[in-house]
Design a protein around this motif. Structure first.
Motif, short mmCIF file in Angstrom:
data_model
loop_
_atom_site.label_atom_id
_atom_site.label_comp_id
_atom_site.label_asym_id
_atom_site.label_seq_id
_atom_site.Cartn_x
_atom_site.Cartn_y
_atom_site.Cartn_z
N VAL A 87 0.70 -1.18 -0.17
CA VAL A 87 0.08 0.01 -0.02
C VAL A 87 0.85 1.19 0.11
O VAL A 87 0.90 1.85 -0.87
N LEU A 88 1.77 1.33 1.16
CA LEU A 88 2.61 2.50 1.19
C LEU A 88 4.15 2.00 1.68
O LEU A 88 3.92 1.59 2.99
N ASP A 89 5.08 2.28 1.19
CA ASP A 89 6.13 1.72 1.72
C ASP A 89 6.68 2.46 2.76
O ASP A 89 6.17 3.72 2.97
N GLY A 90 7.78 2.08 3.79
CA GLY A 90 8.05 2.63 5.17
C GLY A 90 8.68 3.94 4.80
O GLY A 90 8.52 4.94 5.53
N LEU A 91 9.57 4.28 3.53
CA LEU A 91 10.18 5.20 3.17
C LEU A 91 8.95 6.45 3.11
O LEU A 91 9.51 7.68 3.49
N ALA A 92 8.28 6.08 2.29
CA ALA A 92 7.03 6.98 1.92
C ALA A 92 6.40 7.60 3.29
O ALA A 92 6.10 8.78 3.42
N ALA A 93 5.95 6.42 3.87
CA ALA A 93 5.45 7.07 5.42
C ALA A 93 6.47 7.79 6.30
O ALA A 93 5.99 8.75 6.79
N LEU A 94 7.64 7.42 6.36
CA LEU A 94 8.54 8.16 7.22
C LEU A 94 8.66 9.55 6.72
O LEU A 94 8.65 10.43 7.48
N ARG A 95 8.70 9.78 5.38
CA ARG A 95 8.66 11.10 4.76
C ARG A 95 7.46 12.01 5.09
O ARG A 95 7.74 13.22 5.50
N GLU A 96 6.51 11.31 5.05
CA GLU A 96 5.27 11.95 5.51
C GLU A 96 5.05 12.22 6.79
O GLU A 96 4.64 13.40 7.50
N ILE A 97 5.60 11.68 7.89
CA ILE A 97 5.93 11.73 9.27
C ILE A 97 6.58 13.27 9.64
O ILE A 97 6.42 13.97 10.31
N THR A 98 7.85 12.88 8.99
CA THR A 98 9.08 13.81 9.08
C THR A 98 8.47 15.29 8.60
O THR A 98 9.11 16.35 9.09
N ALA A 99 7.65 15.12 7.57
CA ALA A 99 7.07 16.51 7.18
C ALA A 99 6.02 17.44 7.67
O ALA A 99 5.71 18.25 7.38
#
Length: 218
Positions: A59-71
């Motif tokens: 669905v959404l990989d960890g890198l994409a989720a990480l970037r959304e969290i830190t942004a």
């Protein structure tokens, strides 16, 4: 109490981590999710102190989720530890650049994982020397991207630049203090000021900025 969210697509991994967290006096499970999108929703809803995030997920990989969290400014207090099968994972650098506070191998001992959670929750970062070397190699190899000095680099004092260069070697504050014959508190102050000036989320991101900017020890 350190509230931890677990985001991993393997049910057994989630169950094992959840059980471990619930057995400690200072950690508790904030929730768990099986993919990056559900994990992102969980983090936004619960605002945990630490997220244990797998990289490869549906669905959404960890890198994409990480970037959304830190942004997301509302999640500025959330720290992300990346779970990886191999320490020299091909995504290590991307995760660091995206704002990960550290890495934990999935086959780590329970005590090592708990130590990582406590270190990151305390505002430090978990960046082993081997991962630090991997980041440096990324920028010194044949296929290294062009150097891109941080735009705020000139704001650092000479001492702060020196301390940041030491940080990029993977050494702790105590180790740097011993090398420079100063107190750990002095090193910690310089590191904190450098992080503020460079807008670094944590020590791990400071390493990335140092390497990108070409800050090295004389």
């Amino acid at each position: 109490m350190i509230r931890v969210a677990v985001v991993d697509d393997q049910a057994l991994v989630r169950m094992g981590l959840a059980t471990l967290l619930e057995t400690e006096d200072d950690t508790e499970l904030a929730g768990e999710a099986a993919d990056g999108r559900a994990g992102l929703d969980l983090v936004r809803r619960t605002k945990p102190d630490v997220v244990l995030m797998d990289i490869r997920m549906p669905v959404l990989d960890g890198l994409a989720a990480l970037r959304e969290i830190t942004a997301d400014p509302e999640l500025s207090g959330v720290k992300v530890i990346v779970l990886t099968t191999f320490e020299l994972d091909e995504y290590v650098f991307e995760a660091l650049r995206g704002g990960a506070s550290g890495f934990v191998l999935k086959d780590s001992l329970p005590a090592e994982l708990l130590h990582a959670i406590r270190v990151v929750a305390d505002g430090a970062s978990l960046l082993s020397p081997s991962v630090t070397r991997r980041v440096i190699e990324q920028f010194s190899g044949r296929d290294a991207p062009a150097s891109a000095p941080h735009p705020e680099l000139d704001r650092l004092t000479e001492r702060e630049r020196e301390i940041v260069a030491w940080v990029a070697t993977g050494r702790s504050n105590d180790e740097i203090a011993a090398e420079l014959v100063v107190s750990p508190a002095t090193v910690r102050t310089h590191v904190s000021r450098a992080m503020v000036k460079l807008h670094a989320r944590d020590r791990a991101q400071l390493v990335v900025f140092a390497v990108q900017s070409g800050l090295t020890l004389p």
